[in-house]
Design a protein around this motif. Structure first.
Motif, PDB file in Angstrom:
ATOM      1  N   ILE B  24       4.101 -10.951   4.130  1.00 54.22           N
ATOM      2  CA  ILE B  24       2.785 -11.003   3.463  1.00 54.22           C
ATOM      3  C   ILE B  24       2.136 -12.366   3.705  1.00 54.22           C
ATOM      4  CG2 ILE B  24       1.610 -10.964   1.223  1.00 54.22           C
ATOM      5  CD1 ILE B  24       3.799  -8.975   0.305  1.00 54.22           C
ATOM      6  N   THR B  28      -0.964 -11.165   5.399  1.00 50.62           N
ATOM      7  CA  THR B  28      -1.837 -10.885   4.250  1.00 50.62           C
ATOM      8  C   THR B  28      -2.003  -9.375   3.976  1.00 50.62           C
ATOM      9  OG1 THR B  28      -3.042 -12.772   5.120  1.00 50.62           O
ATOM     10  CG2 THR B  28      -3.846 -11.846   3.057  1.00 50.62           C
ATOM     11  N   ASP B  29      -3.073  -8.757   4.479  1.00 48.88           N
ATOM     12  CA  ASP B  29      -3.281  -7.342   4.146  1.00 48.88           C
ATOM     13  C   ASP B  29      -2.799  -6.405   5.269  1.00 48.88           C
ATOM     14  OD1 ASP B  29      -5.086  -8.014   6.004  1.00 48.88           O
ATOM     15  OD2 ASP B  29      -6.866  -7.296   4.932  1.00 48.88           O
ATOM     16  N   GLU B  31      -3.819  -5.803   8.140  1.00 50.82           N
ATOM     17  CA  GLU B  31      -4.829  -5.159   8.967  1.00 50.82           C
ATOM     18  C   GLU B  31      -4.456  -5.434  10.420  1.00 50.82           C
ATOM     19  OE1 GLU B  31      -9.571  -5.172   9.830  1.00 50.82           O
ATOM     20  OE2 GLU B  31      -8.743  -6.682   8.513  1.00 50.82           O
ATOM     21  N   THR B  54       4.911  -1.641   0.088  1.00 49.03           N
ATOM     22  CA  THR B  54       4.027  -0.681  -0.582  1.00 49.03           C
ATOM     23  C   THR B  54       4.141  -0.810  -2.107  1.00 49.03           C
ATOM     24  OG1 THR B  54       4.539   0.765   1.264  1.00 49.03           O
ATOM     25  CG2 THR B  54       3.286   1.745  -0.511  1.00 49.03           C
ATOM     26  N   ASN B  57       2.022  -3.854  -2.921  1.00 52.07           N
ATOM     27  CA  ASN B  57       0.604  -3.534  -2.789  1.00 52.07           C
ATOM     28  C   ASN B  57       0.433  -2.025  -2.569  1.00 52.07           C
ATOM     29  OD1 ASN B  57      -2.052  -3.204  -2.147  1.00 52.07           O
ATOM     30  ND2 ASN B  57      -2.016  -4.447  -0.279  1.00 52.07           N
ATOM     31  N   ASP B  59      -1.983  -0.124  -2.362  1.00 51.36           N
ATOM     32  CA  ASP B  59      -3.087   0.306  -1.491  1.00 51.36           C
ATOM     33  C   ASP B  59      -2.810   0.041  -0.017  1.00 51.36           C
ATOM     34  OD1 ASP B  59      -4.499   1.037  -3.746  1.00 51.36           O
ATOM     35  OD2 ASP B  59      -5.377  -0.974  -3.960  1.00 51.36           O
ATOM     36  N   LEU B  60      -1.639  -0.494   0.266  1.00 52.04           N
ATOM     37  CA  LEU B  60      -1.326  -0.909   1.635  1.00 52.04           C
ATOM     38  C   LEU B  60      -1.348   0.279   2.598  1.00 52.04           C
ATOM     39  CD1 LEU B  60      -0.199  -3.353   3.351  1.00 52.04           C
ATOM     40  CD2 LEU B  60       2.041  -2.365   2.940  1.00 52.04           C
TER      41      LEU B  60
END
Lengths: 309, 181
Positions: B24, B28-29, B31, B54, B57, B59-60
């Motif tokens: 992470i 980060t996200d 993407e 998951t 986060n 929403d990952l």
């Protein structure tokens, strides 16, 4: 452990069920490989393969060559029409000359049944049979069974009818062995003159009525009439053969369930199968061709792993 | 001699959590990042990391694939053991992605070399990082180093390091077998 029980692929008769299962599970992975953006793996990059075709071929030769190239093997091709065989050289001499160019594997098609067995005793290379006369065509039978497995999930318990010129067909014999080893039931169908007398001893059913055979089966494998191997008249005319044994949509529409239709090629449209059937949704003829490359990659890979360094 | 436990269940799960947070920190996200686990045991680690990420986060949206390296190995016809293939399952394009290649034990580096080759058949990634659970340092045959390491282990060549997974062996732990075992 997980390796083939044989050093050459001479015929399906020599293979065990475990061998066939291993070839299929390996072919599953190669089918995945040939659908990637880069359809090639480097596994056989230090292997040289000679494709020796003493008899004509389009599909099998291209399929083997593509399989070899997708495995990164070096490939040399030979066709008897343009070779010194015509000048009186023996098979062992021809092949030994080719092997002295440091070839590791031989893929051979030959008009004489048993040519591969003979060769395997006389030369030092791995041999894969791409068809020997009217005897065996093991990779065709493997890809046929693989296609049935792909369609139904398994071969076990399936009913397969092979229709046509059984007498002159190497595809028929190899298919009978392969399907029975996988637990399928096999029937042959055709005019009595084109069904060999001994066929009952292989444990297959015989039926002379096409519609009855189709009623019984899950899969119909249609074979071509091999006029080039027929030295006398086996039926009055092609037209009469087509009337009795040509597969049409009318046959398929009369059935209670949907069967799948296969053909090893080359197709004689309008003889053993109509264009309508060959191009229908029930036909998996082109899937067979695609699977042929994956199955041959599996066979080449598994046999190559037995070559000593 | 009994095998020696070098990572117990508690440490095992702490290490996975730590590796997840390290990922992470760098991604980060996530993407444009994908996880690729090497068959067979790298797949378990990839799945476990995906699960932890998951949970952190919900929403990952992170793609995960499994890569078999059998046909890319450099020891074909050099071992007595037959090389039997496993499933490859990568249903996304690798082209332009940041790839985190995942395996359980890094030893000679030859598996990772094969993995890099195998991965390139799916496209040209923009970046490749290597995550391993156990790094047997000083044993490399190739100049390959991991980006993320669970635990560094000093071992001799005749020893064996075996990662046990809850999903297969019923318990999460890492064992070291000495040459007599």
């Amino acid at each position: 452990m997980e390796t083939l029980s044989v050093n050459h692929i001479l015929g399906i008769k020599d293979l065990t069920k475990a061998d066939i299962d291993l070839i299929f599970s390996t072919a599953d992975e190669f089918k995945d490989v040939i659908n990637r953006p880069i359809k090639k793996v480097p596994t056989l990059r230090d292997i040289t393969i000679a494709n020796l075709f003493f008899e004509n071929s389009t599909r099998t030769k291209l399929s083997f060559e593509l399989a070899e190239k997708r495995l990164s093997a070096d490939v040399i091709n030979f066709a008897s029409a343009s070779s010194s065989v015509k000048k009186g050289e023996t098979l062992v001499d021809t092949v030994n000359n080719i092997l002295s160019m440091k070839v590791d594997m031989v893929v051979m098609r030959h008009p004489n049944p048993g040519a591969h067995q003979f060769l395997s005793r006389n030369i030092d290379a791995r041999i894969i049979n791409a068809g020997d006369g009217a005897h065996e065509h093991p990779t065709q039978a493997l890809l046929d069974a693989f296609s049935i497995r792909e369609n139904f999930g398994e071969v076990q318990g399936k009913k397969v009818v092979i229709v046509g010129d059984i007498l002159h067909s190497r595809v028929a014999l190899s298919n009978i062995y392969a399907l029975q080893k996988q637990g399928a039931e096999v029937m042959v169908c055709g005019p009595a003159t084109l069904i060999p007398k001994f066929i009952g001893s292989l444990g297959v059913k015989v039926e002379h009525n096409l519609q009855k055979a189709l009623d019984w089966c899950d899969v119909a494998n249609m074979l071509r009439i091999q006029l080039e191997r027929q030295d006398s008249k086996f039926f009055p005319s092609i037209r009469e053969y087509t009337m009795q044994y040509g597969l049409t949509m009318r046959h398929l529409n009369n059935l209670k369930k949907e069967i799948i239709v296969m053909h090893p090629g080359p197709i004689n449209r309008g003889v053993e199968i109509t264009s309508e059937v060959a191009d229908s949704g029930q036909s998996i003829i082109l899937n067979q061709v695609e699977n042929g490359v994956a199955v041959r990659m599996a066979v080449l890979y598994l046999i190559a792993s037995k070559i000593n360094r | 001699m009994q095998p020696r436990e070098i990572i117990n269940t508690i440490e095992f799960n702490l290490i996975i959590k730590r590796l997840a947070f390290e990922l992470i920190e760098n991604h980060t996200d996530f993407e444009n990042t994908v996880l690729i686990g090497l068959q067979s045991k790298g797949v378990f680690l990839a799945k476990r990391l995906h699960q932890v990420l998951t949970e952190i986060n919900p929403d990952l949206n992170l793609d995960i694939g499994f890569l078999d390296i059998t046909f890319f190995r450099d020891d074909f016809r050099r071992t007595d053991k037959p090389l039997v293939a496993n499933e490859t399952n990568i249903d996304f394009m690798v082209e332009g992605k940041k790839v985190i290649l995942i395996d359980d034990v890094l030893f000679t580096g030859r598996t990772i070399r094969s993995g890099l080759d195998a991965m390139l058949a799916f496209g040209r990634p923009s970046l490749v990082e290597l995550l391993v659970f156990v790094d047997r340092r000083y044993k490399r045959h190739l100049p390959i180093q991991p980006t993320y390491v669970g635990k560094v282990v000093d071992s001799i060549t005749s020893e064996k390091v075996n990662v046990k997974w809850q999903e297969v062996e019923g318990e999460d732990k890492v064992l070291m077998y000495s040459s007599e075992n």
